[in-house]
Scaffold this motif. Structure first.
Motif, PDB file in Angstrom:
ATOM      1  N   ALA A  22       0.830  -1.204   0.000  1.00  0.00           N
ATOM      2  CA  ALA A  22       0.000   0.000   0.000  1.00  0.00           C
ATOM      3  C   ALA A  22       0.865   1.256   0.000  1.00  0.00           C
ATOM      4  O   ALA A  22       0.552   2.235  -0.698  1.00  0.00           O
ATOM      5  CB  ALA A  22      -0.924  -0.002   1.212  1.00  0.00           C
ATOM      6  N   MET A  23       1.950   1.236   0.764  1.00  0.00           N
ATOM      7  CA  MET A  23       2.828   2.401   0.825  1.00  0.00           C
ATOM      8  C   MET A  23       3.572   2.610  -0.492  1.00  0.00           C
ATOM      9  O   MET A  23       3.784   3.750  -0.921  1.00  0.00           O
ATOM     10  CB  MET A  23       3.812   2.249   1.985  1.00  0.00           C
ATOM     11  N   ALA A  24       3.954   1.523  -1.136  1.00  0.00           N
ATOM     12  CA  ALA A  24       4.648   1.630  -2.415  1.00  0.00           C
ATOM     13  C   ALA A  24       3.722   2.158  -3.509  1.00  0.00           C
ATOM     14  O   ALA A  24       4.150   2.882  -4.408  1.00  0.00           O
ATOM     15  CB  ALA A  24       5.221   0.274  -2.815  1.00  0.00           C
ATOM     16  N   ALA A  25       2.446   1.816  -3.409  1.00  0.00           N
ATOM     17  CA  ALA A  25       1.489   2.204  -4.446  1.00  0.00           C
ATOM     18  C   ALA A  25       0.935   3.607  -4.264  1.00  0.00           C
ATOM     19  O   ALA A  25       0.471   4.219  -5.234  1.00  0.00           O
ATOM     20  CB  ALA A  25       0.333   1.199  -4.479  1.00  0.00           C
ATOM     21  N   ASP A  26       0.979   4.131  -3.034  1.00  0.00           N
ATOM     22  CA  ASP A  26       0.314   5.412  -2.750  1.00  0.00           C
ATOM     23  C   ASP A  26       1.128   6.172  -1.712  1.00  0.00           C
ATOM     24  O   ASP A  26       1.225   5.763  -0.550  1.00  0.00           O
ATOM     25  CB  ASP A  26      -1.099   5.157  -2.233  1.00  0.00           C
ATOM     26  N   GLU A  27       1.697   7.296  -2.105  1.00  0.00           N
ATOM     27  CA  GLU A  27       2.539   8.081  -1.193  1.00  0.00           C
ATOM     28  C   GLU A  27       1.749   8.700  -0.051  1.00  0.00           C
ATOM     29  O   GLU A  27       2.348   9.185   0.920  1.00  0.00           O
ATOM     30  CB  GLU A  27       3.276   9.171  -1.976  1.00  0.00           C
ATOM     31  N   ARG A  28       0.426   8.696  -0.144  1.00  0.00           N
ATOM     32  CA  ARG A  28      -0.380   9.252   0.939  1.00  0.00           C
ATOM     33  C   ARG A  28      -0.464   8.306   2.134  1.00  0.00           C
ATOM     34  O   ARG A  28      -0.830   8.728   3.232  1.00  0.00           O
ATOM     35  CB  ARG A  28      -1.796   9.551   0.439  1.00  0.00           C
ATOM     36  N   VAL A  29      -0.145   7.044   1.935  1.00  0.00           N
ATOM     37  CA  VAL A  29      -0.225   6.057   3.017  1.00  0.00           C
ATOM     38  C   VAL A  29       1.007   6.187   3.901  1.00  0.00           C
ATOM     39  O   VAL A  29       2.144   6.145   3.413  1.00  0.00           O
ATOM     40  CB  VAL A  29      -0.323   4.624   2.457  1.00  0.00           C
ATOM     41  N   PHE A  30       0.770   6.355   5.192  1.00  0.00           N
ATOM     42  CA  PHE A  30       1.888   6.376   6.138  1.00  0.00           C
ATOM     43  C   PHE A  30       1.449   5.725   7.443  1.00  0.00           C
ATOM     44  O   PHE A  30       0.256   5.582   7.718  1.00  0.00           O
ATOM     45  CB  PHE A  30       2.410   7.798   6.367  1.00  0.00           C
ATOM     46  N   LEU A  31       2.421   5.319   8.245  1.00  0.00           N
ATOM     47  CA  LEU A  31       2.161   4.609   9.485  1.00  0.00           C
ATOM     48  C   LEU A  31       2.527   5.485  10.665  1.00  0.00           C
ATOM     49  O   LEU A  31       3.481   6.270  10.591  1.00  0.00           O
ATOM     50  CB  LEU A  31       2.977   3.307   9.551  1.00  0.00           C
ATOM     51  N   LEU A  32       1.784   5.349  11.751  1.00  0.00           N
ATOM     52  CA  LEU A  32       2.151   6.035  12.976  1.00  0.00           C
ATOM     53  C   LEU A  32       1.684   5.227  14.170  1.00  0.00           C
ATOM     54  O   LEU A  32       0.679   4.528  14.114  1.00  0.00           O
ATOM     55  CB  LEU A  32       1.588   7.457  13.025  1.00  0.00           C
ATOM     56  N   GLY A  33       2.494   5.304  15.222  1.00  0.00           N
ATOM     57  CA  GLY A  33       2.179   4.574  16.438  1.00  0.00           C
ATOM     58  C   GLY A  33       3.405   4.467  17.317  1.00  0.00           C
ATOM     59  O   GLY A  33       4.515   4.859  16.939  1.00  0.00           O
ATOM     60  N   GLU A  34       3.209   3.914  18.487  1.00  0.00           N
ATOM     61  CA  GLU A  34       4.305   3.776  19.445  1.00  0.00           C
ATOM     62  C   GLU A  34       5.228   2.635  19.022  1.00  0.00           C
ATOM     63  O   GLU A  34       4.794   1.498  18.841  1.00  0.00           O
ATOM     64  CB  GLU A  34       3.736   3.510  20.836  1.00  0.00           C
ATOM     65  N   ASP A  35       6.502   2.951  18.828  1.00  0.00           N
ATOM     66  CA  ASP A  35       7.544   1.952  18.522  1.00  0.00           C
ATOM     67  C   ASP A  35       7.345   1.241  17.189  1.00  0.00           C
ATOM     68  O   ASP A  35       7.829   0.116  17.009  1.00  0.00           O
ATOM     69  CB  ASP A  35       7.644   0.904  19.645  1.00  0.00           C
ATOM     70  N   VAL A  36       6.652   1.875  16.232  1.00  0.00           N
ATOM     71  CA  VAL A  36       6.468   1.220  14.938  1.00  0.00           C
ATOM     72  C   VAL A  36       7.693   1.362  14.042  1.00  0.00           C
ATOM     73  O   VAL A  36       7.788   0.692  13.009  1.00  0.00           O
ATOM     74  CB  VAL A  36       5.231   1.773  14.190  1.00  0.00           C
ATOM     75  N   GLY A  37       8.633   2.216  14.422  1.00  0.00           N
ATOM     76  CA  GLY A  37       9.802   2.481  13.594  1.00  0.00           C
ATOM     77  C   GLY A  37      10.922   1.491  13.788  1.00  0.00           C
ATOM     78  O   GLY A  37      10.818   0.317  13.424  1.00  0.00           O
ATOM     79  N   VAL A  38      12.017   1.942  14.376  1.00  0.00           N
ATOM     80  CA  VAL A  38      13.213   1.098  14.520  1.00  0.00           C
ATOM     81  C   VAL A  38      12.910  -0.171  15.303  1.00  0.00           C
ATOM     82  O   VAL A  38      13.412  -1.253  14.986  1.00  0.00           O
ATOM     83  CB  VAL A  38      14.345   1.899  15.199  1.00  0.00           C
ATOM     84  N   TYR A  39      12.058  -0.075  16.304  1.00  0.00           N
ATOM     85  CA  TYR A  39      11.717  -1.249  17.110  1.00  0.00           C
ATOM     86  C   TYR A  39      10.883  -2.256  16.328  1.00  0.00           C
ATOM     87  O   TYR A  39      10.889  -3.449  16.631  1.00  0.00           O
ATOM     88  CB  TYR A  39      10.972  -0.804  18.371  1.00  0.00           C
ATOM     89  N   GLY A  40      10.142  -1.786  15.322  1.00  0.00           N
ATOM     90  CA  GLY A  40       9.375  -2.690  14.473  1.00  0.00           C
ATOM     91  C   GLY A  40       7.995  -3.048  14.967  1.00  0.00           C
ATOM     92  O   GLY A  40       7.370  -3.982  14.457  1.00  0.00           O
ATOM     93  N   GLY A  41       7.497  -2.322  15.967  1.00  0.00           N
ATOM     94  CA  GLY A  41       6.166  -2.601  16.497  1.00  0.00           C
ATOM     95  C   GLY A  41       6.224  -3.498  17.714  1.00  0.00           C
ATOM     96  O   GLY A  41       7.140  -4.301  17.884  1.00  0.00           O
TER      97      GLY A  41
END
Length: 332
Positions: A22-41
């Motif tokens: 979804a992110m590759a197909a549409d630049e409007r899609v983004f993720l947000l949340g606690e520890d979703v980045g480097v920690y991986g969720g």
């Protein structure tokens, strides 16, 4: 028709692949949340997505569910397609004003002039020893709210396909993922194939009774159906997949054919979603074909205990489904 390549992926990998596609197909899609980045969720679901798409599109947030969902609602109104991860579905209680009073109602209150294409992913359910504040099944909360769509994927393929459809949807969608399913594997299409919202899946067909189950209870119902078959009892197993909007027609048709129905949920019995399913059955033409009262098998009306043996006893297991089904068929 071109065959769709399928591979074995875990449920968590399927979710991650859906997010990546979804992110590759549409630049409007983004993720947000606690520890979703480097920690991986919290459960490792977002994995390496921050390295693939960057910190601007995989955004770690402060520990404030109200703030996270509020930011997502604002971003959705501004034309983005945010996907929120809440570490445990229990923590949505901190953000219910933004979910229920903002995301769910803005489209209606503005006469359709604005939409809120926001997805909120949240792991729920028991079985990990996380105790009462981290193990609840809260789907009935959200299914009760007009303006929200609610899905509960039970397989890796549905975890991917339903999430892709949720991201496409112009309305807010709550995606409830059971924690015990994250490590389960299944065949998943490699393409970005959508599973439409609002379509009940027939997982197994039988003539003696209908079992309707959601989330982790789907696999338990299928295991129970295997045991019942050895006793000469054939069961249809239905998985609504989408709780709101509910595709009730396959349920009504199956109950009409079998005359018996067992509704299985992990959530506590009182006020649970299966009460709504029961109501729709008895309000439908299937009522005249019932050979037995509608039966529910639910979690106990208690907070989920920490002790493993008590936690297990608090929610239906395979043996409980088998016993309830046998009793239903034998008695009626």
């Amino acid at each position: 028709m071109t065959a769709v390549a399928e591979r074995l992926l875990t449920y968590a990998e399927a979710v991650r692949e859906a997010l990546a596609q979804a992110m590759a197909a549409d630049e409007r899609v983004f993720l947000l949340g606690e520890d979703v980045g480097v920690y991986g969720g919290a459960f490792g679901v977002t994995g390496d997505l921050v390295h693939r798409f960057g910190a601007d599109r995989v955004r770690d947030t402060p520990i404030s569910e109200l703030g996270i969902v509020g930011a997502a609602v604002g971003a959705a109104l501004a034309g983005m397609r945010p996907v929120v991860e809440i570490q445990f579905s229990d923590f949505t209680a901190q953000a219910m004003d933004q979910i229920v009073n903002q995301a769910a109602k803005i489209h209606f209150m503005l006469g359709g002039a604005a939409t809120v294409p926001m997805v909120l992913r949240a792991p729920g359910g028991s079985g990990t020893g996380a105790a009462a504040q981290h193990s609840q099944s809260l789907e009935a909360w959200f299914a009760h709210v007009p303006g929200l769509k609610v899905v509960m994927p039970a397989t890796p393929a549905d975890a991917k396909g339903l999430l892709l459809s949720a991201i496409d949807d112009p309305n807010p969608v709550i995606v409830l993922e059971h924690k015990l399913l994250y490590k389960q594997s299944g065949e998943v299409p490699s393409s970005a194939e959508r599973v439409p919202l609002g379509q009940t899946a027939v997982r197994r067909t039988g003539a003696d009774l209908t079992i309707v189950a959601t989330g982790v209870m789907v696999s338990r119902a299928l295991s129970a159906a295997e045991q019942l078959a050895a006793d000469g009892i054939s069961a249809t197993v239905l998985d609504p997949r989408t709780l709101r909007p509910l595709d009730a027609a396959p349920i009504v048709d199956s109950v009409t054919a079998t005359g018996r129905v067992l509704l299985v949920q992990e959530a506590p019995r009182t006020g649970g979603f299966m009460a709504e399913v029961a109501a729709q059955i008895v309000e439908s033409p299937a009522f005249g074909h019932l050979r037995a009262p509608v039966s529910r098998l639910c979690g106990l009306d208690v907070p989920i205990p920490y002790a493993p043996q008590l936690e297990r006893a608090a929610v239906p297991q395979v043996d409980d489904i088998v016993a309830s089904a046998r009793e239903l068929v034998a008695r009626w």
